[in-house]
Design an enzyme around this catalytic site. Structure first.
Site, PDB file in Angstrom:
ATOM      1  N   GLY A   1      12.936  17.657 -14.176  1.00  0.00           N
ATOM      2  CA  GLY A   1      13.016  17.318 -15.603  1.00  0.00           C
ATOM      3  C   GLY A   1      11.668  16.862 -16.113  1.00  0.00           C
TER       4      GLY A   1
ATOM      5  N   GLN B   1       9.875  13.619 -14.561  1.00  0.00           N
ATOM      6  CA  GLN B   1       9.111  13.124 -13.405  1.00  0.00           C
ATOM      7  C   GLN B   1       8.957  14.202 -12.327  1.00  0.00           C
ATOM      8  OE1 GLN B   1       7.346  10.321 -12.505  1.00  0.00           O
ATOM      9  NE2 GLN B   1       7.556   9.705 -14.627  1.00  0.00           N
TER      10      GLN B   1
ATOM     11  N   ASP C   1      19.206   9.430 -14.153  1.00  0.00           N
ATOM     12  CA  ASP C   1      19.966   8.385 -13.461  1.00  0.00           C
ATOM     13  C   ASP C   1      21.464   8.710 -13.422  1.00  0.00           C
ATOM     14  OD1 ASP C   1      17.758   6.611 -12.784  1.00  0.00           O
ATOM     15  OD2 ASP C   1      17.553   6.359 -14.930  1.00  0.00           O
ATOM     16  N   ALA C   2      21.986   9.333 -14.478  1.00  0.00           N
ATOM     17  CA  ALA C   2      23.401   9.729 -14.481  1.00  0.00           C
ATOM     18  C   ALA C   2      23.620  10.926 -13.560  1.00  0.00           C
ATOM     19  CB  ALA C   2      23.860  10.053 -15.898  1.00  0.00           C
TER      20      ALA C   2
ATOM     21  N   HIS D   1      13.017   4.760  -9.765  1.00  0.00           N
ATOM     22  CA  HIS D   1      13.656   3.776 -10.618  1.00  0.00           C
ATOM     23  C   HIS D   1      14.566   2.947  -9.720  1.00  0.00           C
ATOM     24  CE1 HIS D   1      14.626   2.082 -14.363  1.00  0.00           C
ATOM     25  NE2 HIS D   1      15.468   2.960 -14.857  1.00  0.00           N
TER      26      HIS D   1
ATOM     27  N   GLY E   1       6.317  11.240 -16.932  1.00  0.00           N
ATOM     28  CA  GLY E   1       5.908  12.287 -16.006  1.00  0.00           C
ATOM     29  C   GLY E   1       4.895  13.226 -16.646  1.00  0.00           C
TER      30      GLY E   1
ATOM     31  N   ASP F   1      11.881  -2.471 -16.319  1.00  0.00           N
ATOM     32  CA  ASP F   1      11.762  -1.137 -16.927  1.00  0.00           C
ATOM     33  C   ASP F   1      12.738  -0.964 -18.093  1.00  0.00           C
ATOM     34  OD1 ASP F   1      10.474   1.685 -16.303  1.00  0.00           O
ATOM     35  OD2 ASP F   1      12.577   2.033 -16.818  1.00  0.00           O
TER      36      ASP F   1
ATOM     37  N   GLU G   1      -2.813   4.205 -38.514  1.00  0.00           N
ATOM     38  CA  GLU G   1      -3.984   3.380 -38.201  1.00  0.00           C
ATOM     39  C   GLU G   1      -3.809   2.686 -36.841  1.00  0.00           C
ATOM     40  OE1 GLU G   1      -5.451   0.957 -41.399  1.00  0.00           O
ATOM     41  OE2 GLU G   1      -6.511  -0.390 -40.029  1.00  0.00           O
TER      42      GLU G   1
ATOM     43  N   SER H   1     -11.788  -6.969 -39.956  1.00  0.00           N
ATOM     44  CA  SER H   1     -12.432  -7.909 -40.884  1.00  0.00           C
ATOM     45  C   SER H   1     -12.020  -9.352 -40.600  1.00  0.00           C
ATOM     46  CB  SER H   1     -12.037  -7.549 -42.316  1.00  0.00           C
ATOM     47  OG  SER H   1     -10.647  -7.771 -42.477  1.00  0.00           O
TER      48      SER H   1
END
Ligand SMILES: NC(=O)C1=CN([C@@H]2O[C@H](COP(=O)(O)OP(=O)(O)OC[C@H]3O[C@@H](n4cnc5c(N)ncnc54)[C@H](O)[C@@H]3O)[C@@H](O)[C@H]2O)C=CC1
Ligand SMILES: CC(=O)[C@](C)(O)C(=O)O
Ligand SMILES: [Mg+2]
Ligand SMILES: [Mg+2]
Length: 348
Positions: free
Chosen positions: A39, A41, A100-101, A124, A153, A208, A248, A270
């Site tokens: 995917g 990573q 993770d799922a 993880h 990744g 994380d 910015e 400034s």
């Protein structure tokens, strides 16, 4: 192992000087690294390892977009690219890089091939820390280790190709072979990290999940939206509101913070801006602090993990995520942003 003092606290850090790539290659010279999942990573880690000279194979579901991407990236079906289970069987180090799922649903398949002496690697602390919810309980005779790159990744690969790299944290949950330490460090150096920070699976996942829901992703979008909406409500144009809220910051000021810290960025603005920022920052900190505390509690008790497991285990999770991201993209602020990005002088 180096001891480095971070603003008054000594921490364990492994450096590339004490553990060079040549030592990493020697450590893993008899190993086959099977990267399961292609995917975000997966591509970054597997390609960096391959370019660094390790023996790497990829495991991914056939007939998927990720499989096609792996082929496009140069992995060869039947030689270096396999179905997940076949790769897990061939690998002596299994880098479990499904979502993770996805790790929960594919676990029975992977577990079968965790024969004694192999290493199971995560990026993880999620699957192991929340094991009552994930059911990911590795056998006792394999090493269980973690390298968590502190970046996407996509950046891991991009920065590797630029000769830079992303640092990672590392952890050992289970040392069955007595070699878990040298294995995990070798893999961290292999994916392109220059420095490896010591942690535990639990500390990694708590920090994380807090970070990505907080300043890295969730809080920053919330802060942007609050300021943008305030400026718009008081009659400022979209371009003015976007420039003063996002453009910015990302183009001019964030790079200065990255280079030399916050005070240095302030010092290059400034005296008027410095006065105001010094007077107002604590008010923003105090407003946000209770939300961060609530967030940390939700992470630590497992509620956040459960919400993400529930949502991301649904068969239509991808469509749902895509439509939520589209709503963000279609909001006035980010529509204004897409025009402002096109108008950067270098795009002219
Ligand atoms: N995305 C990132 O840059 C980072 C991710 N991580 C961790 O690295 C690990 C991998 O994350 P990502 O690369 O983002 O994963 P991802 O969300 O990109 O998914 C990886 C692969 O899993 C496959 N997959 C998903 N569900 C599946 C299932 N049920 N069965 C089989 N395959 C399935 C997908 O097709 C995809 O190829 C996770 O533990 C994540 O928390 C850590 C640091 C950063
Ligand atoms: C890129 C990263 O480290 C995150 C934000 O934690 C993630 O993608 O899970
Ligand atoms: Mg992260
Ligand atoms: Mg994360």
């Amino acid at each position: 192992m180096a001891k480095i003092n971070f603003g008054g606290t000594e921490e364990n850090v492994v450096t590339r000087e004490e553990f060079p790539l040549s030592k990493a290659l020697e450590t893993l010279k008899n190993d086959t690294i099977a990267v399961i999942g292609y995917g975000v990573q997966g591509p970054g880690q597997s390609l960096n390892l391959k370019d660094n000279g390790f023996h790497v194979i990829v495991g991914q579901r056939k007939n998927s977009k990720s499989w096609d991407k792996a082929v496009a990236d140069g992995w060869i079906p039947g030689e270096t690219l396999f179905e997940m289970e076949e790769a897990a069987e061939k690998g002596t180090i299994i880098q479990y890089l499904l979502s993770d799922a996805g790790q929960i649903s594919a676990w029975p398949l992977i577990k079968k091939h965790l024969t004694p002496g192999k290493a199971l690697y995560f990026s993880h602390g999620f699957g192991i820390t929340y094991k009552e919810r994930t059911g990911i309980i590795p056998p006792a005779d394999v090493d269980v280790i973690l390298i968590a790159p502190k970046g996407s990744g996509t950046s891991l690969r991009r920065m590797f190709l630029q000769g830079r790299g992303v640092n990672s944290s590392y952890a050992i949950f289970q040392d069955a072979t007595g070699k878990a330490m040298e294995r995990v460090i070798a893999l961290g150096i292999g994916v392109g990290s220059g420095y490896l920070f010591e942690t535990t699976f639990q500390k990694e996942v708590y920090s994380d999940l807090t970070g990505e829901r907080g300043t890295l992703m969730g809080a920053i979008q919330g802060l942007f939206a609050a300021q943008y909406d305030t400026l718009r409500a008081h009659g400022h144009t979209p371009s003015e509101a976007f420039n003063e809220t996002v453009e910015e910051l990302t183009q001019s000021l964030m790079p200065l913070i990255a280079e030399n810290g916050m005070d240095w960025m302030y010092a290059n603005c400034s005296t008027t801006a410095q006065r105001g920022a010094l007077d107002w920052w604590e008010k923003f900190r105090d407003a946000a602090k209770p939300v961060f505390e609530e967030l940390y509690q939700e992470v630590a008790c497992g509620n956040e993990a459960q919400r993400s497991i529930n949502a991301n285990s649904r068969p239509d999770y991808r469509e749902k995520l895509d439509s939520e991201l589209k709503a963000m993209r279609d909001s006035e602020m980010w529509q204004a942003g897409s025009i402002v990005r096109k108008l950067r002088p270098e795009n002219n």
